[in-house]
Design an enzyme around this catalytic site. Sequence first.
Site, PDB file in Angstrom:
ATOM      1  N   ARG A   5      -4.777   1.443 -13.379  1.00 19.04           N
ATOM      2  CA  ARG A   5      -3.429   1.638 -12.843  1.00 19.04           C
ATOM      3  C   ARG A   5      -2.801   0.336 -12.356  1.00 19.04           C
ATOM      4  NH1 ARG A   5      -3.935   6.034  -9.163  1.00 19.04           N
ATOM      5  NH2 ARG A   5      -3.424   7.462 -10.852  1.00 19.04           N
ATOM      6  N   HIS A  21     -14.785   2.726 -15.420  1.00 15.46           N
ATOM      7  CA  HIS A  21     -14.611   2.009 -14.159  1.00 15.46           C
ATOM      8  C   HIS A  21     -15.870   1.242 -13.766  1.00 15.46           C
ATOM      9  CE1 HIS A  21     -13.973   1.916  -9.619  1.00 15.46           C
ATOM     10  NE2 HIS A  21     -12.847   1.424 -10.075  1.00 15.46           N
ATOM     11  N   ARG A  56     -13.888   2.520   4.172  1.00 14.74           N
ATOM     12  CA  ARG A  56     -12.705   1.683   4.397  1.00 14.74           C
ATOM     13  C   ARG A  56     -11.441   2.514   4.467  1.00 14.74           C
ATOM     14  NH1 ARG A  56      -9.212  -0.501   0.596  1.00 14.74           N
ATOM     15  NH2 ARG A  56     -10.717  -0.185  -1.057  1.00 14.74           N
ATOM     16  N   HIS A  73     -15.207  -3.498   0.053  1.00 11.92           N
ATOM     17  CA  HIS A  73     -15.061  -2.833  -1.244  1.00 11.92           C
ATOM     18  C   HIS A  73     -16.386  -2.359  -1.828  1.00 11.92           C
ATOM     19  CE1 HIS A  73     -13.883  -2.767  -5.662  1.00 11.92           C
ATOM     20  NE2 HIS A  73     -12.892  -2.105  -5.112  1.00 11.92           N
ATOM     21  N   ARG A 106     -10.360  -4.651 -14.343  1.00  8.53           N
ATOM     22  CA  ARG A 106      -9.267  -5.529 -13.899  1.00  8.53           C
ATOM     23  C   ARG A 106      -9.790  -6.951 -13.924  1.00  8.53           C
ATOM     24  NH1 ARG A 106      -5.589  -1.964 -11.331  1.00  8.53           N
ATOM     25  NH2 ARG A 106      -6.596  -0.215 -10.249  1.00  8.53           N
ATOM     26  N   ASN A 163       0.833  -1.206   0.000  1.00  3.31           N
ATOM     27  CA  ASN A 163       0.000   0.000   0.000  1.00  3.31           C
ATOM     28  C   ASN A 163       0.866   1.253   0.000  1.00  3.31           C
ATOM     29  OD1 ASN A 163      -2.393  -1.445   0.113  1.00  3.31           O
ATOM     30  ND2 ASN A 163      -2.757  -1.074   2.277  1.00  3.31           N
ATOM     31  N   TYR A 191     -12.299  -9.785  -1.851  1.00  2.00           N
ATOM     32  CA  TYR A 191     -12.936  -8.474  -1.780  1.00  2.00           C
ATOM     33  C   TYR A 191     -14.417  -8.647  -1.472  1.00  2.00           C
ATOM     34  CZ  TYR A 191      -8.919  -6.165  -4.042  1.00  2.00           C
ATOM     35  OH  TYR A 191      -7.678  -5.665  -4.353  1.00  2.00           O
TER      36      TYR A 191
END
Length: 722
Positions: free
Chosen positions: A446, A476, A605, A633, A416, A84, A509
């Site tokens: 990213r 997204h 979160r 998430h 993703r 992170n 997730y």
Amino acid sequence: MVNDRGVTETDATAHTITGDGAQPADGDSEALLAAAVFEDLPEDRYLNRELSWLDFNNRVLQLAENTSLPLLERAKFLAIFASNLDEFYMVRVAGLKRRDEMGLSVRSADGLSPREQLQRIGERGQQISVRHAKVFMESVRPALAEQGILVVTWADLDGSDRERLSKYFMEQVFPVLTPLAVDPAHPFPFVSGLSLNMAITVRQPEDGTQHFARIKVPDNVARFVKLQDAQREDGHHNVRFLPMEELIAAFLPVLFPGMEIVEQHAFRITRNADMEVEEDRDEDLLQALERELARRRFGKPVRLEVADDMTENMLELLLRELDVDPDDVVTVPGLLDLTALWQVYGVDRPKLKDRPFVPSTPAMFSESAKSLFSNLREGDLLLHHPYDSFSTTVQRFIEMAAADPDVLAIKQTLYRTSGDSPIVNALIDAAASGKQVVALVELKARFDEQANIKWARKLEQAGVHVVYGLIGLKTHCKTALVVRREGSSIKRYCHIGTGNYNPKTARLYEDVGLLTASPEIGADLTDLFNTLTGYSRKDTYRNLLVAPQGIRRGIVERIDREIAAARRGEDARIRMKMNALVDEQVIDALYRASLSGVKVEIVVRGICALRPGAEGFSENITVRSILGQFLEHSRIIHFNAIDEFWIGSADMMHRNLDRRVEVLVQVKDPRLSAQLDTVFNSALDPATLCWELGSDGAWTPSPHDGRPGRDHQVAMMASRHS
């Protein structure tokens, strides 16, 4: 008219629909009045987003410190903290540095200049990095050793160990090492981002002349050399891990024969990895992105990590040659780059990890159930991952559509996905069988850019229509549309979720998703895909809020409707669950709601720039954060007085609301709304283990009065097997 599920539909042309999907409602005029009558809010009403992110990673570190957690899970949280922090420096700190160097004086919402933010980040980054290293050295490492999992040094090894490692070094490691000298004939070598390196000083015995050399610790062999010992009484083997830099250090005389080794130290550089792709309509975006990816490794340094035993002379040399500012140095005790603890986590010791959880499969997807498509025509299905299996539901939905001869088309967004994605394989199979298949692959996701380029090419070669979205925007949203011929009519089946179409991360997730055969949602997704793949300028939807045009406006408008309801004496309440809350317009709307007596409860979160519980403007707002076995998430929003639940892909951040295509969908079925209500009730239970945000910006573990707490995620798991 009545649809095939017995639900009355309204002709979309029979009423006015605003650009954000809002329906005209009683009290709209009151809402507009409520939004306008409040006095100015205080200037210090926002918390700094960058420092709030460091607070989030600090909460991850607190999980690693928690001795009640299984030991290898604590090691895992140390690895997560490290990765992170790497990304934070590569992107967020890099962006602040670029602004500072360009002289851009734009201040953050809390009034800090880029330079002031960098100073505070540097101070706090140093503090938490040292604490991170000490948690490993002083707590996790000794505890692992007690369980027979040891991270050792060369000095800890006996003669037989060293003999075995000598053979391993000469056969497996030595051939891939490249010692690089620095002298007038050899300029200082380029040091790639996130690579672990050794800075070495050697001396010529004849005249005492000293030289600098650098060795890159190879990243194509395991960071830890694993040594396995005899079996223990409990049936397990002792496992010892020797850091690769320790092994290389032991054999430096082999790498520099005839020279004396004066000193050697580890260091690691972090570079700017925030790419800027100029999206020219006349240039192939894929080629432009590939070119920018090649440049990423040459980004400017933003952090230099060094071991705390490094000498001043060595540090000065690195600062000069790497062009690093002294303020960007992070000095840590012990090992650098604890992302390598993922390797330790991989040790087969189930008792030192969380108990494995077996997700459930809804009855609609059971082998004995009738056709999934006929089931969806009878009613929507809400999925809650990882408690509901992704592979036997969403993945199965796409695979069934690909194999169904009555399916005419499949359209899907891919932000993703996993390296061996069954979703991608299903789309390829669908195209091979003659179906119209459209995949919107977001090349600019990213750190997944390279993987997405690979999948885009594979899909194109299979005959899938691959598009890359809209110029200037990231796509997204998480959407899939299946078009099926049923008799003489065409039916559309949809999935809209909060998480990526990635079977691997779906096991880790926490996300929600809606499967539906709603004609209105099907029409909305058809319009959306036409916008994403063609030149449609559609910005009005029946049952969706779509960014960049509609989500902020739609959310603020609904907050104002709750305010109007509160002024009428109704039970006004707003509940939000998301990853981040940063957008000032949304925050100010929530402050207005608080001032009107609306109860606002937020579960976030990560980053939160809202200041809750502050006298005079946010007394009715509470904020809490839940971290645990799974990564929270999902994005869920509930407006109580107007009775609306929404789920979708967007966090309340500028980039999501202004620079991305995002989708929120309203969940109207009372059965499914009750499921979302259960999630909120569990997360917001006063006994739930969490961190609570104070008006001073500090996060406090809760419950903090000695009471035993309940684990929200454990409760969610138990509900699936009750």
